[in-house]
Design a protein around this motif. Structure first.
Motif, PDB file in Angstrom:
ATOM      1  N   UNK A 222       0.819  -1.211   0.000  1.00  0.00           N
ATOM      2  CA  UNK A 222       0.000   0.000   0.000  1.00  0.00           C
ATOM      3  C   UNK A 222       0.858   1.268   0.000  1.00  0.00           C
ATOM      4  N   UNK A 223       1.948   1.259   0.773  1.00  0.00           N
ATOM      5  CA  UNK A 223       2.843   2.424   0.787  1.00  0.00           C
ATOM      6  C   UNK A 223       3.452   2.644  -0.592  1.00  0.00           C
ATOM      7  N   UNK A 224       3.914   1.551  -1.221  1.00  0.00           N
ATOM      8  CA  UNK A 224       4.517   1.672  -2.544  1.00  0.00           C
ATOM      9  C   UNK A 224       3.505   2.142  -3.583  1.00  0.00           C
ATOM     10  N   UNK A 225       2.307   1.559  -3.555  1.00  0.00           N
ATOM     11  CA  UNK A 225       1.287   1.953  -4.519  1.00  0.00           C
ATOM     12  C   UNK A 225       0.801   3.384  -4.293  1.00  0.00           C
ATOM     13  N   UNK A 226       0.789   3.825  -3.021  1.00  0.00           N
ATOM     14  CA  UNK A 226       0.394   5.210  -2.748  1.00  0.00           C
ATOM     15  C   UNK A 226       1.387   6.196  -3.349  1.00  0.00           C
ATOM     16  N   UNK A 227       2.682   5.906  -3.204  1.00  0.00           N
ATOM     17  CA  UNK A 227       3.699   6.764  -3.823  1.00  0.00           C
ATOM     18  C   UNK A 227       3.538   6.773  -5.344  1.00  0.00           C
ATOM     19  N   UNK A 228       3.297   5.590  -5.912  1.00  0.00           N
ATOM     20  CA  UNK A 228       3.088   5.496  -7.356  1.00  0.00           C
ATOM     21  C   UNK A 228       1.843   6.268  -7.780  1.00  0.00           C
ATOM     22  N   UNK A 229       0.791   6.204  -6.968  1.00  0.00           N
ATOM     23  CA  UNK A 229      -0.452   6.899  -7.275  1.00  0.00           C
ATOM     24  C   UNK A 229      -0.241   8.413  -7.268  1.00  0.00           C
ATOM     25  N   UNK A 230       0.463   8.922  -6.254  1.00  0.00           N
ATOM     26  CA  UNK A 230       0.719  10.357  -6.188  1.00  0.00           C
ATOM     27  C   UNK A 230       1.580  10.829  -7.364  1.00  0.00           C
ATOM     28  N   UNK A 231       2.452   9.953  -7.849  1.00  0.00           N
ATOM     29  CA  UNK A 231       3.376  10.362  -8.912  1.00  0.00           C
ATOM     30  C   UNK A 231       2.694  10.503 -10.267  1.00  0.00           C
ATOM     31  N   UNK A 232       1.720   9.637 -10.568  1.00  0.00           N
ATOM     32  CA  UNK A 232       1.154   9.618 -11.923  1.00  0.00           C
ATOM     33  C   UNK A 232      -0.308  10.031 -11.979  1.00  0.00           C
ATOM     34  N   UNK A 233      -0.951  10.238 -10.838  1.00  0.00           N
ATOM     35  CA  UNK A 233      -2.385  10.501 -10.879  1.00  0.00           C
ATOM     36  C   UNK A 233      -2.675  11.931 -11.313  1.00  0.00           C
ATOM     37  N   UNK A 234      -3.845  12.108 -11.884  1.00  0.00           N
ATOM     38  CA  UNK A 234      -4.351  13.428 -12.259  1.00  0.00           C
ATOM     39  C   UNK A 234      -5.867  13.406 -12.101  1.00  0.00           C
ATOM     40  N   UNK A 235      -6.507  14.539 -12.369  1.00  0.00           N
ATOM     41  CA  UNK A 235      -7.964  14.614 -12.217  1.00  0.00           C
ATOM     42  C   UNK A 235      -8.689  13.721 -13.216  1.00  0.00           C
ATOM     43  N   UNK A 236      -8.047  13.437 -14.361  1.00  0.00           N
ATOM     44  CA  UNK A 236      -8.698  12.627 -15.390  1.00  0.00           C
ATOM     45  C   UNK A 236      -8.414  11.137 -15.211  1.00  0.00           C
ATOM     46  N   UNK A 237      -7.239  10.806 -14.723  1.00  0.00           N
ATOM     47  CA  UNK A 237      -6.834   9.401 -14.665  1.00  0.00           C
ATOM     48  C   UNK A 237      -7.004   8.775 -13.287  1.00  0.00           C
ATOM     49  N   UNK A 238      -7.527   9.530 -12.310  1.00  0.00           N
ATOM     50  CA  UNK A 238      -7.576   9.006 -10.939  1.00  0.00           C
ATOM     51  C   UNK A 238      -8.477   7.781 -10.833  1.00  0.00           C
ATOM     52  N   UNK A 239      -9.637   7.792 -11.498  1.00  0.00           N
ATOM     53  CA  UNK A 239     -10.550   6.652 -11.407  1.00  0.00           C
ATOM     54  C   UNK A 239      -9.941   5.387 -12.000  1.00  0.00           C
ATOM     55  N   UNK A 240      -9.266   5.540 -13.144  1.00  0.00           N
ATOM     56  CA  UNK A 240      -8.641   4.385 -13.790  1.00  0.00           C
ATOM     57  C   UNK A 240      -7.523   3.830 -12.911  1.00  0.00           C
ATOM     58  N   UNK A 241      -6.751   4.722 -12.293  1.00  0.00           N
ATOM     59  CA  UNK A 241      -5.635   4.276 -11.458  1.00  0.00           C
ATOM     60  C   UNK A 241      -6.144   3.569 -10.210  1.00  0.00           C
ATOM     61  N   UNK A 242      -7.210   4.098  -9.609  1.00  0.00           N
ATOM     62  CA  UNK A 242      -7.785   3.435  -8.432  1.00  0.00           C
ATOM     63  C   UNK A 242      -8.280   2.039  -8.792  1.00  0.00           C
ATOM     64  N   UNK A 243      -8.932   1.904  -9.952  1.00  0.00           N
ATOM     65  CA  UNK A 243      -9.387   0.581 -10.395  1.00  0.00           C
ATOM     66  C   UNK A 243      -8.209  -0.357 -10.616  1.00  0.00           C
ATOM     67  N   UNK A 244      -7.140   0.159 -11.218  1.00  0.00           N
ATOM     68  CA  UNK A 244      -5.947  -0.657 -11.452  1.00  0.00           C
ATOM     69  C   UNK A 244      -5.308  -1.096 -10.140  1.00  0.00           C
ATOM     70  N   UNK A 245      -5.213  -0.174  -9.178  1.00  0.00           N
ATOM     71  CA  UNK A 245      -4.623  -0.513  -7.885  1.00  0.00           C
ATOM     72  C   UNK A 245      -5.479  -1.537  -7.148  1.00  0.00           C
ATOM     73  N   UNK A 246      -6.805  -1.454  -7.299  1.00  0.00           N
ATOM     74  CA  UNK A 246      -7.676  -2.455  -6.668  1.00  0.00           C
ATOM     75  C   UNK A 246      -7.441  -3.834  -7.274  1.00  0.00           C
ATOM     76  N   UNK A 247      -7.268  -3.898  -8.597  1.00  0.00           N
ATOM     77  CA  UNK A 247      -6.974  -5.181  -9.242  1.00  0.00           C
ATOM     78  C   UNK A 247      -5.630  -5.734  -8.766  1.00  0.00           C
ATOM     79  N   UNK A 248      -4.625  -4.863  -8.687  1.00  0.00           N
ATOM     80  CA  UNK A 248      -3.303  -5.303  -8.217  1.00  0.00           C
ATOM     81  C   UNK A 248      -3.383  -5.788  -6.779  1.00  0.00           C
TER      82      UNK A 248
END
Length: 279
Positions: A222-248
């Motif tokens: 979770x710590x690693x994925x949170x750092x990854x999420x903060x690095x690449x997330x934006x207002x448009x891609x946040x939903x897709x990234x959250x779905x991807x992180x849930x699958x992972x």
């Protein structure tokens, strides 16, 4: 069949185990390098002050040269050279080959400014690195720092041993029949020659060990994925990234269950095998 739980778990497990291997490999290298005092270079306050002095001198030179460029531009503007600049190919050749007495070579000065700015960026990064190293040295002198230093040596040896045993298991196609806790307790009891209920205590210790493995591994993920999420997330891609992180996260959990079987006594290992299939 294709839709059986064993087929699905096996395909999910391939990705999850690969992810676990990548994360554990990164942690096995990064953790000792971060906490072991062996990898710390000796940094003194004099080294930091000398580098900061070089950085300040470089910044002063940049300011001085930019000031010369600004003064030259103002002089050219006052002389009317900016408005009466020759155009065309021959005009460009003439402007390069001829120079006004007392004028500055602006292109050469600008190149020097660019080089100095790049040098200042490198000096700044090196200064920040020295400060971080100095903080790590101070932290390593504390009780917690010494504790992590000891754990770094311990887990480095443990990592080498795991690589060695995994290589042997792959080459000779071996599957462990005894979990590490039971095996370790048996070796200790036989070596010390004491009376000890191996079966009773191995169950409880294995249960605690498996719980620690699950909590720490998922927390690290979770710590690693949170750092990854903060690095690449934006207002448009946040939903897709959250779905991807849930699958992972789901694949990681299933793979953890698959691999944790080897840390459990045989009777409990059989229960998980019956649920997941003969994987």
């Amino acid at each position: 069949g294709i839709l059986s739980i064993e087929q699905l778990i096996s395909r999910v497990g391939v990705i999850g185990v690969t992810l676990m291997a990548l994360l554990s490999g990164f942690g096995a290298v990064n953790c000792p390098y971060t906490y072991m005092s062996y990898f710390l270079r000796n940094v003194t306050d004099a080294d930091i002050l000398a580098l900061e002095r070089r950085l300040l001198q470089t910044m002063d030179m940049i300011v001085s040269k930019k000031k010369r460029i600004a003064v030259a531009h103002r002089t050219m503007f006052q002389r009317g050279e900016v408005h009466n600049k020759p155009t065309g190919f021959w005009g460009m050749i003439k402007s390069v080959t001829t120079s006004v007495p007392g004028s500055e070579n602006l292109s050469l000065i600008q190149q020097e400014v660019d080089a100095l700015e790049e040098l200042s960026r490198q000096l700044f990064l090196e200064t920040a690195d020295l400060h971080a190293t100095k903080e790590r040295i101070e932290y390593s002198k504390t009780f917690q720092g010494k504790y992590f230093n000891f754990l770094g040596y311990f887990f480095s040896i443990y990592c080498v041993w795991k690589i060695f045993m995994a290589t042997i298991n792959i080459v000779f196609d071996r599957v462990g029949k005894t979990d590490p806790v039971t095996r370790g307790i048996e070796i200790t009891v036989n070596y010390l020659g004491i009376q000890f209920d191996v079966k009773f205590w191995s169950q409880h210790i294995s249960f605690i060990l498996v719980g620690i493995i699950i909590v720490t591994s998922i927390r690290g993920l979770l710590i690693t994925l949170t750092k990854f999420f903060y690095a690449i997330s934006s207002s448009k891609s946040s939903n897709v990234i959250v779905l991807l992180l849930a699958q992972i996260m789901g694949m990681y959990f299933v793979s953890s269950v698959l691999l944790i079987r080897m840390s459990m006594p045989p009777e409990y290992r059989t229960i998980i095998t019956k649920v997941l299939g003969e994987l």
